[in-house]
Design a protein around this motif. Structure first.
Motif, PDB file in Angstrom:
ATOM      1  N   GLU A  59      30.128  34.642  34.336  1.00 49.61           N
ATOM      2  CA  GLU A  59      30.049  36.084  35.066  1.00 49.61           C
ATOM      3  C   GLU A  59      31.420  36.231  35.290  1.00 49.61           C
ATOM      4  OE1 GLU A  59      28.047  35.301  38.750  1.00 49.61           O
ATOM      5  OE2 GLU A  59      26.211  36.535  38.042  1.00 49.61           O
ATOM      6  N   LYS A  60      31.911  37.560  34.925  1.00 49.62           N
ATOM      7  CA  LYS A  60      33.351  38.114  35.524  1.00 49.62           C
ATOM      8  C   LYS A  60      33.454  38.853  36.614  1.00 49.62           C
ATOM      9  CE  LYS A  60      34.573  37.659  30.558  1.00 49.62           C
ATOM     10  NZ  LYS A  60      35.690  36.789  30.576  1.00 49.62           N
ATOM     11  N   THR A  61      34.511  38.842  37.209  1.00 47.97           N
ATOM     12  CA  THR A  61      34.950  39.888  38.189  1.00 47.97           C
ATOM     13  C   THR A  61      36.361  40.530  37.709  1.00 47.97           C
ATOM     14  OG1 THR A  61      33.877  38.019  39.921  1.00 47.97           O
ATOM     15  CG2 THR A  61      35.681  39.881  40.542  1.00 47.97           C
ATOM     16  N   GLN A  62      36.497  41.930  38.118  1.00 47.88           N
ATOM     17  CA  GLN A  62      37.652  42.574  37.917  1.00 47.88           C
ATOM     18  C   GLN A  62      38.599  42.515  39.118  1.00 47.88           C
ATOM     19  OE1 GLN A  62      38.440  43.414  34.774  1.00 47.88           O
ATOM     20  NE2 GLN A  62      36.525  42.230  34.189  1.00 47.88           N
ATOM     21  N   HIS A 100      39.225  43.349  44.714  1.00 45.05           N
ATOM     22  CA  HIS A 100      38.081  43.128  43.833  1.00 45.05           C
ATOM     23  C   HIS A 100      37.891  44.758  43.330  1.00 45.05           C
ATOM     24  CE1 HIS A 100      33.900  42.764  42.565  1.00 45.05           C
ATOM     25  NE2 HIS A 100      33.873  41.434  42.934  1.00 45.05           N
ATOM     26  N   LYS A 101      37.849  44.712  42.205  1.00 47.39           N
ATOM     27  CA  LYS A 101      37.543  46.013  41.362  1.00 47.39           C
ATOM     28  C   LYS A 101      36.159  46.308  40.867  1.00 47.39           C
ATOM     29  CE  LYS A 101      41.308  48.238  39.949  1.00 47.39           C
ATOM     30  NZ  LYS A 101      42.432  48.698  39.409  1.00 47.39           N
ATOM     31  N   GLY A 102      35.588  45.256  40.601  1.00 45.75           N
ATOM     32  CA  GLY A 102      34.016  45.332  39.965  1.00 45.75           C
ATOM     33  C   GLY A 102      33.496  44.207  39.432  1.00 45.75           C
ATOM     34  N   GLY A 103      32.442  44.084  39.296  1.00 40.78           N
ATOM     35  CA  GLY A 103      31.717  42.840  38.520  1.00 40.78           C
ATOM     36  C   GLY A 103      31.162  41.958  39.694  1.00 40.78           C
ATOM     37  N   ALA A 104      30.782  40.666  39.216  1.00 33.62           N
ATOM     38  CA  ALA A 104      30.491  39.600  40.155  1.00 33.62           C
ATOM     39  C   ALA A 104      31.053  39.417  41.515  1.00 33.62           C
ATOM     40  CB  ALA A 104      29.969  38.298  39.466  1.00 33.62           C
ATOM     41  N   GLU A 105      30.323  39.078  42.470  1.00 29.98           N
ATOM     42  CA  GLU A 105      31.182  38.706  43.768  1.00 29.98           C
ATOM     43  C   GLU A 105      31.982  37.213  43.303  1.00 29.98           C
ATOM     44  OE1 GLU A 105      30.115  36.977  48.140  1.00 29.98           O
ATOM     45  OE2 GLU A 105      28.799  36.512  46.481  1.00 29.98           O
TER      46      GLU A 105
END
Length: 197
Positions: A59-62, A100-105
């Motif tokens: 999973e990815k977080t931006q 946090h700018k988007g994606g998974a927690e």
């Protein structure tokens, strides 16, 4: 006649505007999207957009990552934390803001992916957690504050232990490194890089 006069006036204005547009530096987007490299590092306090990969499910977080400061720490004060690893080393306090700018927690794994590079040949240094101790010169954020969902941000400070004869040169963020398998070698995943000082 009025139309010809308007055209004679409008043509030079249009040409001037075209010339100004042609001379303007190419727009590469907002500063936050520019990446730093070891050859051309970003300055501290410059935000950079990065991707943080979470293993094992990829999973990815931006995130937006902004290293704020790298400050030489107080060896005697850090020793009081009971780290027991300070022999021959100097502590450095690295303060960083994550948004946090988007994606998974993100549950705070980004903390393990911020690296400090020095003047020696070792690839990178990792943070030495203060294990939740109240340490005002470099206060690590709480576990709940480090859990980021979209729109949330946190500023935290981590202690890095660097050999006494080494000076910090770069801060790097390597979002594709598997934080569960840290080693002195960080692999070949790219880093976003900031210059210390």
């Amino acid at each position: 006649m009025l139309t010809n006069r308007l055209l004679r006036t409008a043509a030079p204005i249009a040409l001037a505007a075209l010339a100004l547009t042609a001379c303007r530096p190419e727009d590469n987007g907002p500063a936050a999207t520019k990446k730093g490299t070891f050859a051309e590092p970003l300055a501290l306090k410059t935000p950079a957009d990065v991707s943080d990969t979470h293993f094992p499910n990829n999973e990815k977080t931006q995130l937006s990552v902004t290293p704020v400061s790298v400050v030489k720490g107080d060896k005697a004060a850090v020793e009081k934390l009971g780290v027991g690893l300070l022999e021959g080393k100097t502590p450095y306090y690295v303060t960083t803001t994550y948004a946090h700018k988007g994606g998974a927690e993100d549950v705070g794994t980004f903390n393990f992916k911020l690296l400090l590079h020095g003047t020696d040949q070792q690839r990178a240094y990792y943070s030495a957690a203060s294990w939740g101790a109240k340490f005002e010169p470099c206060q690590e954020a709480s576990g709940s504050d480090l859990r980021l969902t979209e729109g949330k941000s946190v500023t935290t400070c981590e202690i890095y232990l660097v050999p006494e004869n080494v000076q910090p040169v770069f801060v790097g963020f390597q979002g594709d490194r598997d934080y569960r398998n840290p080693s002195l070698e960080t692999g070949t995943a790219p880093e976003v890089v900031w210059k210390v000082g």
